[in-house]
Design a protein around this motif. Structure first.
Motif, PDB file in Angstrom:
ATOM      1  N   GLY A 165     -37.868 -22.039 -24.174  1.00  0.00           N
ATOM      2  CA  GLY A 165     -38.153 -22.568 -22.845  1.00  0.00           C
ATOM      3  C   GLY A 165     -38.196 -21.503 -21.770  1.00  0.00           C
ATOM      4  N   LEU A 166     -38.250 -21.971 -20.535  1.00  0.00           N
ATOM      5  CA  LEU A 166     -38.431 -21.096 -19.375  1.00  0.00           C
ATOM      6  C   LEU A 166     -37.116 -20.489 -18.894  1.00  0.00           C
ATOM      7  CD1 LEU A 166     -40.154 -20.008 -16.969  1.00  0.00           C
ATOM      8  CD2 LEU A 166     -39.759 -22.214 -15.841  1.00  0.00           C
ATOM      9  N   THR A 167     -37.144 -19.191 -18.634  1.00  0.00           N
ATOM     10  CA  THR A 167     -36.022 -18.487 -17.998  1.00  0.00           C
ATOM     11  C   THR A 167     -36.426 -18.179 -16.566  1.00  0.00           C
ATOM     12  OG1 THR A 167     -35.277 -17.428 -20.053  1.00  0.00           O
ATOM     13  CG2 THR A 167     -34.597 -16.398 -17.993  1.00  0.00           C
ATOM     14  N   VAL A 168     -35.551 -18.513 -15.606  1.00  0.00           N
ATOM     15  CA  VAL A 168     -35.813 -18.199 -14.203  1.00  0.00           C
ATOM     16  C   VAL A 168     -34.827 -17.138 -13.725  1.00  0.00           C
ATOM     17  CG1 VAL A 168     -35.975 -19.071 -11.843  1.00  0.00           C
ATOM     18  CG2 VAL A 168     -36.696 -20.519 -13.758  1.00  0.00           C
ATOM     19  N   ILE A 169     -35.382 -16.061 -13.177  1.00  0.00           N
ATOM     20  CA  ILE A 169     -34.566 -14.987 -12.619  1.00  0.00           C
ATOM     21  C   ILE A 169     -34.791 -14.943 -11.117  1.00  0.00           C
ATOM     22  CG2 ILE A 169     -34.129 -12.497 -12.589  1.00  0.00           C
ATOM     23  CD1 ILE A 169     -35.166 -12.375 -15.467  1.00  0.00           C
ATOM     24  N   ALA A 185     -44.027 -22.422  -8.031  1.00  0.00           N
ATOM     25  CA  ALA A 185     -43.894 -21.427  -9.098  1.00  0.00           C
ATOM     26  C   ALA A 185     -43.263 -22.029 -10.349  1.00  0.00           C
ATOM     27  CB  ALA A 185     -43.060 -20.246  -8.604  1.00  0.00           C
ATOM     28  N   VAL A 186     -42.216 -22.832 -10.172  1.00  0.00           N
ATOM     29  CA  VAL A 186     -41.570 -23.462 -11.332  1.00  0.00           C
ATOM     30  C   VAL A 186     -42.538 -24.424 -12.027  1.00  0.00           C
ATOM     31  CG1 VAL A 186     -39.704 -24.992 -12.101  1.00  0.00           C
ATOM     32  CG2 VAL A 186     -39.227 -23.211 -10.410  1.00  0.00           C
ATOM     33  N   GLN A 187     -43.284 -25.181 -11.232  1.00  0.00           N
ATOM     34  CA  GLN A 187     -44.252 -26.110 -11.815  1.00  0.00           C
ATOM     35  C   GLN A 187     -45.324 -25.351 -12.596  1.00  0.00           C
ATOM     36  OE1 GLN A 187     -43.603 -29.335 -11.811  1.00  0.00           O
ATOM     37  NE2 GLN A 187     -41.817 -28.799 -10.569  1.00  0.00           N
ATOM     38  N   ALA A 188     -45.804 -24.251 -12.007  1.00  0.00           N
ATOM     39  CA  ALA A 188     -46.836 -23.441 -12.672  1.00  0.00           C
ATOM     40  C   ALA A 188     -46.301 -22.826 -13.968  1.00  0.00           C
ATOM     41  CB  ALA A 188     -47.313 -22.335 -11.731  1.00  0.00           C
ATOM     42  N   ALA A 189     -45.062 -22.319 -13.906  1.00  0.00           N
ATOM     43  CA  ALA A 189     -44.462 -21.690 -15.087  1.00  0.00           C
ATOM     44  C   ALA A 189     -44.274 -22.697 -16.213  1.00  0.00           C
ATOM     45  CB  ALA A 189     -43.116 -21.055 -14.705  1.00  0.00           C
ATOM     46  N   LYS A 190     -43.857 -23.910 -15.862  1.00  0.00           N
ATOM     47  CA  LYS A 190     -43.649 -24.945 -16.886  1.00  0.00           C
ATOM     48  C   LYS A 190     -44.977 -25.399 -17.495  1.00  0.00           C
ATOM     49  CE  LYS A 190     -41.041 -27.873 -14.488  1.00  0.00           C
ATOM     50  NZ  LYS A 190     -40.127 -29.017 -14.173  1.00  0.00           N
ATOM     51  N   SER A 191     -46.000 -25.576 -16.644  1.00  0.00           N
ATOM     52  CA  SER A 191     -47.288 -26.063 -17.149  1.00  0.00           C
ATOM     53  C   SER A 191     -47.989 -25.032 -18.028  1.00  0.00           C
ATOM     54  CB  SER A 191     -48.190 -26.457 -15.980  1.00  0.00           C
ATOM     55  OG  SER A 191     -48.553 -25.323 -15.214  1.00  0.00           O
ATOM     56  N   ARG A 192     -47.697 -23.746 -17.777  1.00  0.00           N
ATOM     57  CA  ARG A 192     -48.345 -22.686 -18.559  1.00  0.00           C
ATOM     58  C   ARG A 192     -47.476 -22.190 -19.715  1.00  0.00           C
ATOM     59  NH1 ARG A 192     -50.495 -18.974 -13.454  1.00  0.00           N
ATOM     60  NH2 ARG A 192     -51.181 -20.736 -12.153  1.00  0.00           N
ATOM     61  N   VAL A 244     -33.671 -26.031  -5.058  1.00  0.00           N
ATOM     62  CA  VAL A 244     -35.008 -26.468  -5.486  1.00  0.00           C
ATOM     63  C   VAL A 244     -35.263 -26.051  -6.934  1.00  0.00           C
ATOM     64  CG1 VAL A 244     -37.488 -26.092  -5.152  1.00  0.00           C
ATOM     65  CG2 VAL A 244     -36.014 -26.520  -3.176  1.00  0.00           C
ATOM     66  N   ILE A 245     -34.910 -24.813  -7.259  1.00  0.00           N
ATOM     67  CA  ILE A 245     -35.112 -24.317  -8.627  1.00  0.00           C
ATOM     68  C   ILE A 245     -34.300 -25.149  -9.613  1.00  0.00           C
ATOM     69  CG2 ILE A 245     -34.688 -22.374 -10.189  1.00  0.00           C
ATOM     70  CD1 ILE A 245     -35.292 -20.502  -7.824  1.00  0.00           C
ATOM     71  N   GLU A 246     -33.050 -25.404  -9.271  1.00  0.00           N
ATOM     72  CA  GLU A 246     -32.168 -26.154 -10.175  1.00  0.00           C
ATOM     73  C   GLU A 246     -32.636 -27.602 -10.332  1.00  0.00           C
ATOM     74  OE1 GLU A 246     -27.413 -26.624 -11.085  1.00  0.00           O
ATOM     75  OE2 GLU A 246     -28.046 -26.131  -9.049  1.00  0.00           O
ATOM     76  N   ARG A 247     -33.147 -28.180  -9.246  1.00  0.00           N
ATOM     77  CA  ARG A 247     -33.633 -29.555  -9.312  1.00  0.00           C
ATOM     78  C   ARG A 247     -34.835 -29.667 -10.248  1.00  0.00           C
ATOM     79  NH1 ARG A 247     -35.867 -30.989  -3.923  1.00  0.00           N
ATOM     80  NH2 ARG A 247     -37.831 -30.249  -4.835  1.00  0.00           N
ATOM     81  N   GLU A 248     -35.725 -28.675 -10.180  1.00  0.00           N
ATOM     82  CA  GLU A 248     -36.947 -28.707 -10.993  1.00  0.00           C
ATOM     83  C   GLU A 248     -36.714 -28.231 -12.427  1.00  0.00           C
ATOM     84  OE1 GLU A 248     -39.628 -30.193  -9.821  1.00  0.00           O
ATOM     85  OE2 GLU A 248     -38.372 -30.516  -8.049  1.00  0.00           O
ATOM     86  N   LEU A 249     -35.651 -27.446 -12.620  1.00  0.00           N
ATOM     87  CA  LEU A 249     -35.326 -26.952 -13.959  1.00  0.00           C
ATOM     88  C   LEU A 249     -33.805 -26.872 -14.078  1.00  0.00           C
ATOM     89  CD1 LEU A 249     -36.706 -25.872 -16.594  1.00  0.00           C
ATOM     90  CD2 LEU A 249     -36.269 -23.575 -15.696  1.00  0.00           C
ATOM     91  N   PRO A 250     -33.163 -27.942 -14.533  1.00  0.00           N
ATOM     92  CA  PRO A 250     -31.703 -27.958 -14.656  1.00  0.00           C
ATOM     93  C   PRO A 250     -31.181 -26.749 -15.438  1.00  0.00           C
ATOM     94  CG  PRO A 250     -32.577 -30.150 -15.011  1.00  0.00           C
ATOM     95  CD  PRO A 250     -33.770 -29.228 -14.937  1.00  0.00           C
ATOM     96  N   GLY A 251     -30.136 -26.144 -14.892  1.00  0.00           N
ATOM     97  CA  GLY A 251     -29.558 -24.958 -15.541  1.00  0.00           C
ATOM     98  C   GLY A 251     -30.089 -23.661 -14.985  1.00  0.00           C
ATOM     99  N   ALA A 252     -31.191 -23.736 -14.226  1.00  0.00           N
ATOM    100  CA  ALA A 252     -31.772 -22.538 -13.621  1.00  0.00           C
ATOM    101  C   ALA A 252     -31.220 -22.373 -12.191  1.00  0.00           C
ATOM    102  CB  ALA A 252     -33.293 -22.661 -13.594  1.00  0.00           C
TER     103      ALA A 252
END
Length: 329
Positions: A119-123, A194-201, A230-238
């Protein structure tokens, strides 16, 4: 000198290129710190209180940090007494051992970047302007791409003039796309996109730039907290990493910045830039010991591949390379 023999064996088994980067990158600190230690050892025949007082001054001058220095000196005194060390030359090896112990904090290796297996890693990258934040993001992206990861950048610094363009330049340079909005936009909105784009791609890693102004700390910290929410809401744990970029040449001021950002963003790691440009590389130990935040990456030059994973063994080698290399097999 047994510690230096062990260190030489470990260094010999590592990648020569990385070892040489630490050796070259820490040359200014080594020339200042190691030479002063060598001079101290040469002038004293026995280990006494005067010896430790001068050593204390040398460590403080290298920006190791007063509280860290006091702790280190106390531990050295106990170790010297326990081993019944009389010869000042033997103290050099003990100093090196203690430096490694302070950084590692009981861990066998320095922590690496927390990249998710799936899955996606957010830094999230934070820090004041002028410390090399955008450059570090570009270099991190390059490292991850070379490791086979797909990377996306988020231009969350919508406040500083030219920040978005600067990130785009790095994106073009390393072949990574940048998600952006217009200058002055809400950074949290950029992060959402950005999170939406990263997840869709199905991107592996999303690296998010943020504003670095400290003129109004309250507003900045509120903005960072909103971005994180916002980041955590769109990707729990990030975000999985919150990296604070610090300029090694600012010395103790870097500690102050670290405390300010840690209070607002729960910093998980430090990126220490311009370590090659300072004679006060002891700030690495001060950060680790006084804030309990690991230095994960260090800037050892201006080239795109000069941002290296921090390693305590390589760091001590960089400080004492001349002694290590003189050690007999």
């Amino acid at each position: 000198m047994s510690f230096f023999k062990k260190l030489k064996e470990k260094i010999t088994n590592q990648t020569d290129a990385v070892t040489e980067k630490f050796r070259d990158g820490l040359s200014k600190t080594r020339n200042s710190f190691s030479e002063r230690v060598n001079d101290l050892v040469a002038r004293y025949r026995k280990v006494d209180e005067d010896f430790f007082e001068e050593l204390e001054e040398i460590l403080i001058a290298a920006d190791v940090g007063v509280s860290t220095v006091m702790e280190l000196i106390d531990e050295l005194k106990m170790e010297v007494k326990k081993r019944n060390i009389q010869d000042t030359k033997e103290v050099q090896g003990v100093i090196s051992e203690k430096l490694v112990e302070i950084y590692q904090g009981g861990e066998e290796k320095s922590p690496k970047l927390n990249i998710q297996d799936e899955g996606l890693t957010v830094i999230l990258v934070v820090g004041v302007n002028g410390v090399g934040k955008t450059t570090s993001i570009g270099k991190i992206a390059n490292r991850l791409k070379n490791e086979g990861k797909s990377v996306l950048l988020a231009a969350g610094d919508t406040f500083r003039a030219g920040a978005i363009q600067q990130l785009e330049v790095w994106g073009d340079r390393v072949g990574v796309e940048v998600i952006k909005q217009s200058e002055g936009s809400d950074p949290a909105a950029v992060m959402y996109d950005a999170v939406q784009a990263a997840k869709s791609r199905n991107v592996d890693v999303l690296i998010c730039d943020t504003a670095g102004r400290l003129q109004n700390k309250v507003n900045l910290m509120k903005e960072l907290e909103k971005v994180k929410r916002v980041i955590e809401r769109e990707l729990p744990g990030a975000p999985h990493e919150v990296l604070l970029v610090l300029d090694a040449t600012t010395g103790q001021n870097a500690l102050t910045q670290a405390k300010t950002f840690s209070a607002a963003t729960n910093v998980t790691g430090i990126v220490l830039t311009k370590l090659d440009g300072t004679a006060k590389g002891g700030i690495v130990l001060a950060i680790r010991n006084e804030l309990n935040i690991p230095v994960k990456l260090v800037g050892l030059g201006e080239k795109v591949d000069d941002l290296q994973e921090f390693d305590a063994q390589n760091y001590v080698y960089g400080l004492f390379a001349d002694l290590v290399e003189k050690t007999e097999e």
